[in-house]
Scaffold this motif. Sequence first.
Motif, PDB file in Angstrom:
ATOM      1  N   ARG A   1       0.508  -1.312  -0.289  1.00  0.00           N
ATOM      2  CA  ARG A   1       0.140   0.137  -0.028  1.00  0.00           C
ATOM      3  C   ARG A   1       0.873   1.576  -0.150  1.00  0.00           C
ATOM      4  O   ARG A   1       0.718   2.059  -0.759  1.00  0.00           O
ATOM      5  N   CYS A   2       2.539   1.165   0.638  1.00  0.00           N
ATOM      6  CA  CYS A   2       3.067   2.169   0.888  1.00  0.00           C
ATOM      7  C   CYS A   2       3.176   2.819  -0.246  1.00  0.00           C
ATOM      8  O   CYS A   2       3.873   3.705  -0.490  1.00  0.00           O
ATOM      9  N   PHE A   3       3.817   1.937  -1.007  1.00  0.00           N
ATOM     10  CA  PHE A   3       4.332   1.979  -2.774  1.00  0.00           C
ATOM     11  C   PHE A   3       3.605   2.090  -3.416  1.00  0.00           C
ATOM     12  O   PHE A   3       4.048   2.826  -4.531  1.00  0.00           O
ATOM     13  N   GLU A   4       2.538   1.573  -3.484  1.00  0.00           N
ATOM     14  CA  GLU A   4       1.221   1.876  -4.130  1.00  0.00           C
ATOM     15  C   GLU A   4       0.934   3.675  -4.438  1.00  0.00           C
ATOM     16  O   GLU A   4       1.094   4.267  -5.558  1.00  0.00           O
ATOM     17  N   ALA A   5       0.978   4.005  -3.511  1.00  0.00           N
ATOM     18  CA  ALA A   5       0.987   5.699  -3.457  1.00  0.00           C
ATOM     19  C   ALA A   5       2.004   6.141  -3.408  1.00  0.00           C
ATOM     20  O   ALA A   5       1.803   7.301  -4.267  1.00  0.00           O
ATOM     21  N   ALA A   6       3.380   5.529  -2.886  1.00  0.00           N
ATOM     22  CA  ALA A   6       3.999   6.246  -3.636  1.00  0.00           C
ATOM     23  C   ALA A   6       4.600   6.096  -4.664  1.00  0.00           C
ATOM     24  O   ALA A   6       4.705   7.766  -5.844  1.00  0.00           O
ATOM     25  N   ALA A   7       4.320   5.351  -5.539  1.00  0.00           N
ATOM     26  CA  ALA A   7       4.136   5.286  -7.320  1.00  0.00           C
ATOM     27  C   ALA A   7       3.351   6.364  -7.906  1.00  0.00           C
ATOM     28  O   ALA A   7       3.236   7.215  -8.424  1.00  0.00           O
ATOM     29  N   ARG A   8       1.874   5.805  -7.785  1.00  0.00           N
ATOM     30  CA  ARG A   8       1.371   7.064  -8.222  1.00  0.00           C
ATOM     31  C   ARG A   8       1.354   8.387  -7.647  1.00  0.00           C
ATOM     32  O   ARG A   8       1.044   8.976  -9.310  1.00  0.00           O
TER      33      ARG A   8
ATOM     34  N   ALA B   1       7.932   6.118   7.842  1.00  0.00           N
ATOM     35  CA  ALA B   1       7.532   5.360   8.068  1.00  0.00           C
ATOM     36  C   ALA B   1       7.044   4.563   6.698  1.00  0.00           C
ATOM     37  O   ALA B   1       7.373   3.446   5.740  1.00  0.00           O
ATOM     38  N   VAL B   2       6.889   5.623   5.454  1.00  0.00           N
ATOM     39  CA  VAL B   2       6.623   5.253   4.151  1.00  0.00           C
ATOM     40  C   VAL B   2       7.437   4.592   3.425  1.00  0.00           C
ATOM     41  O   VAL B   2       7.912   3.913   2.828  1.00  0.00           O
ATOM     42  N   SER B   3       9.040   5.675   3.781  1.00  0.00           N
ATOM     43  CA  SER B   3       9.955   5.285   3.078  1.00  0.00           C
ATOM     44  C   SER B   3      10.683   4.011   4.150  1.00  0.00           C
ATOM     45  O   SER B   3      11.643   3.820   3.495  1.00  0.00           O
ATOM     46  N   ARG B   4      10.651   3.887   5.033  1.00  0.00           N
ATOM     47  CA  ARG B   4      11.223   2.360   5.312  1.00  0.00           C
ATOM     48  C   ARG B   4      10.432   1.112   4.567  1.00  0.00           C
ATOM     49  O   ARG B   4      10.664  -0.089   4.164  1.00  0.00           O
ATOM     50  N   ALA B   5       9.203   0.929   4.107  1.00  0.00           N
ATOM     51  CA  ALA B   5       8.595   0.480   3.979  1.00  0.00           C
ATOM     52  C   ALA B   5       8.761   0.113   2.410  1.00  0.00           C
ATOM     53  O   ALA B   5       8.829  -1.064   1.928  1.00  0.00           O
ATOM     54  N   VAL B   6       8.816   1.019   1.827  1.00  0.00           N
ATOM     55  CA  VAL B   6       8.977   1.039   0.454  1.00  0.00           C
ATOM     56  C   VAL B   6      10.809   0.415   0.087  1.00  0.00           C
ATOM     57  O   VAL B   6      11.140  -0.528  -0.803  1.00  0.00           O
ATOM     58  N   ARG B   7      11.708   0.822   1.398  1.00  0.00           N
ATOM     59  CA  ARG B   7      13.053  -0.174   1.353  1.00  0.00           C
ATOM     60  C   ARG B   7      13.054  -1.232   2.088  1.00  0.00           C
ATOM     61  O   ARG B   7      13.569  -1.720   1.169  1.00  0.00           O
ATOM     62  N   LEU B   8      11.988  -1.586   2.756  1.00  0.00           N
ATOM     63  CA  LEU B   8      12.028  -3.117   3.227  1.00  0.00           C
ATOM     64  C   LEU B   8      11.540  -4.313   2.206  1.00  0.00           C
ATOM     65  O   LEU B   8      11.630  -5.281   1.596  1.00  0.00           O
ATOM     66  N   LEU B   9      10.294  -3.414   1.176  1.00  0.00           N
ATOM     67  CA  LEU B   9       9.866  -3.913  -0.234  1.00  0.00           C
ATOM     68  C   LEU B   9      11.099  -4.076  -1.039  1.00  0.00           C
ATOM     69  O   LEU B   9      11.150  -5.505  -1.632  1.00  0.00           O
ATOM     70  N   GLU B  10      11.959  -3.417  -0.949  1.00  0.00           N
ATOM     71  CA  GLU B  10      12.660  -3.450  -2.250  1.00  0.00           C
ATOM     72  C   GLU B  10      14.197  -4.131  -1.899  1.00  0.00           C
ATOM     73  O   GLU B  10      14.506  -5.287  -2.922  1.00  0.00           O
ATOM     74  N   GLU B  11      14.287  -4.606  -0.839  1.00  0.00           N
ATOM     75  CA  GLU B  11      14.879  -5.373   0.230  1.00  0.00           C
ATOM     76  C   GLU B  11      14.548  -7.080  -0.011  1.00  0.00           C
ATOM     77  O   GLU B  11      15.139  -7.778  -0.363  1.00  0.00           O
ATOM     78  N   ASP B  12      13.467  -6.685   0.132  1.00  0.00           N
ATOM     79  CA  ASP B  12      12.734  -8.088   0.131  1.00  0.00           C
ATOM     80  C   ASP B  12      12.732  -8.637  -1.275  1.00  0.00           C
ATOM     81  O   ASP B  12      12.702 -10.121  -1.529  1.00  0.00           O
ATOM     82  N   LEU B  13      12.429  -7.598  -2.277  1.00  0.00           N
ATOM     83  CA  LEU B  13      12.533  -8.550  -3.693  1.00  0.00           C
ATOM     84  C   LEU B  13      13.684  -8.472  -4.753  1.00  0.00           C
ATOM     85  O   LEU B  13      13.672  -9.241  -5.124  1.00  0.00           O
ATOM     86  N   GLY B  14      14.765  -7.460  -3.926  1.00  0.00           N
ATOM     87  CA  GLY B  14      15.942  -8.030  -4.245  1.00  0.00           C
ATOM     88  C   GLY B  14      16.005  -6.990  -5.301  1.00  0.00           C
ATOM     89  O   GLY B  14      17.311  -7.828  -6.571  1.00  0.00           O
ATOM     90  N   ILE B  15      15.636  -6.081  -5.902  1.00  0.00           N
ATOM     91  CA  ILE B  15      15.279  -4.754  -6.817  1.00  0.00           C
ATOM     92  C   ILE B  15      14.849  -3.269  -6.586  1.00  0.00           C
ATOM     93  O   ILE B  15      14.323  -3.400  -5.257  1.00  0.00           O
TER      94      ILE B  15
ATOM     95  N   ASN C   1      11.087   3.305 -11.663  1.00  0.00           N
ATOM     96  CA  ASN C   1      11.892   2.441 -12.786  1.00  0.00           C
ATOM     97  C   ASN C   1      10.902   1.175 -13.761  1.00  0.00           C
ATOM     98  O   ASN C   1       9.712   1.475 -13.312  1.00  0.00           O
ATOM     99  N   GLU C   2      11.521   0.889 -14.282  1.00  0.00           N
ATOM    100  CA  GLU C   2      11.194  -0.118 -15.741  1.00  0.00           C
ATOM    101  C   GLU C   2      10.190  -0.951 -14.170  1.00  0.00           C
ATOM    102  O   GLU C   2       9.020  -1.534 -14.671  1.00  0.00           O
ATOM    103  N   ALA C   3      11.039  -1.423 -13.420  1.00  0.00           N
ATOM    104  CA  ALA C   3      10.401  -2.257 -12.667  1.00  0.00           C
ATOM    105  C   ALA C   3      10.008  -1.791 -11.510  1.00  0.00           C
ATOM    106  O   ALA C   3       8.067  -2.935 -11.281  1.00  0.00           O
ATOM    107  N   GLY C   4       9.459  -0.256 -10.914  1.00  0.00           N
ATOM    108  CA  GLY C   4       8.384  -0.021 -10.742  1.00  0.00           C
ATOM    109  C   GLY C   4       7.391  -0.019 -11.134  1.00  0.00           C
ATOM    110  O   GLY C   4       6.418  -0.122  -9.788  1.00  0.00           O
TER     111      GLY C   4
ATOM    112  N   LEU D   1       5.490  -3.850 -11.488  1.00  0.00           N
ATOM    113  CA  LEU D   1       4.703  -3.753  -9.760  1.00  0.00           C
ATOM    114  C   LEU D   1       3.480  -2.471  -9.640  1.00  0.00           C
ATOM    115  O   LEU D   1       2.789  -2.986  -8.960  1.00  0.00           O
ATOM    116  N   ALA D   2       4.197  -1.421  -9.655  1.00  0.00           N
ATOM    117  CA  ALA D   2       2.446  -0.368  -9.582  1.00  0.00           C
ATOM    118  C   ALA D   2       1.591  -0.875 -10.465  1.00  0.00           C
ATOM    119  O   ALA D   2       0.385  -0.621 -10.189  1.00  0.00           O
ATOM    120  N   ARG D   3       1.685  -1.949 -11.996  1.00  0.00           N
ATOM    121  CA  ARG D   3       0.392  -1.635 -12.445  1.00  0.00           C
ATOM    122  C   ARG D   3       0.030  -2.597 -11.637  1.00  0.00           C
ATOM    123  O   ARG D   3      -1.264  -2.576 -11.223  1.00  0.00           O
TER     124      ARG D   3
END
Length: 305
Positions: A25-32, A49-63, A76-79, A82-84
Amino acid sequence: MSSDMGGELDSQSNGSRLPSLLALRCFEAAARLENFSRAADELHLTHGAVSRAVRLLEEDLGIVLFERRNRRVFLNEAGRKLARAVGNGLGLMRQACGELRASTRLARPLTLSCEPTLLMRWLIPRWGEFQASQSGQEIHLLAGGGPFTFEAGIDLAIRRDDFSWPADYHVDPLFAERVGPVCRADKVEQWFDAQGLLADAPQLHTRTRPGAWAEWAAAAGRVAQGGPGQTFEHFYFSLQAAVAGLGVAIGPWHLVCDDIESGLLVAPLGFVEDGSRYCLFSPCVPGAESLHGQLLAWLREMGRG
């Protein structure tokens, strides 16, 4: 005899495991919005909190999902990929939740959230007329301003369109915001002349709309001038201070029209549209005969006054 089947199943399970819903949810809002601070406001979280959530998501996905340049973020292209997917998934969930809520609305009153000063000074004084037109249908009024979510128990919301909202929210414009300086009638000669507001007229400000004077000056084609004044915590207080004769406040028409009609306040320079509007937000398009549709038609009719 040994087998690596369990390892393959574990690997498959780990590879298809979803990240936390909060992180998505944090990523979707930040991406939009491509802005962590605005995403935090929308989700009622802190920027950290949003910044940490996105950073942890990037670490989880490895990208990496965002490019970070000059204190701004860009997908970026990967973002974008995932946003779509996340946007579509959350959209389906919102639609399903909306349909489920709609199926139970007859068993409970609708909840209408409205900006506090508009609720107190405009909506409530007229609410009896709308209630009288209904037969056994109830709407619960709730004060609230700025970003909101329908997941918090709100069915409808009246807001000024000065913030970002999810793309799947349905928005019906109600009326344009018209603003102008207002004060008590017996103070006009003291604080105004033929050219406008005098430099020493006390200006009343509010923390909830700190740019009100500058926005009015820009809309009216006047030069913003700073003078003596006071700042109040909420818009309602600044208008009450104007009624008390403490200074000149910026008064939106719908918030002061009753005081002007009664003679408590006057607007020596009139009102101008500032480019914003009040809107009725909802999760879906209203049916014309539904309670939602009847409320929309009544609000628009009242807004013309």
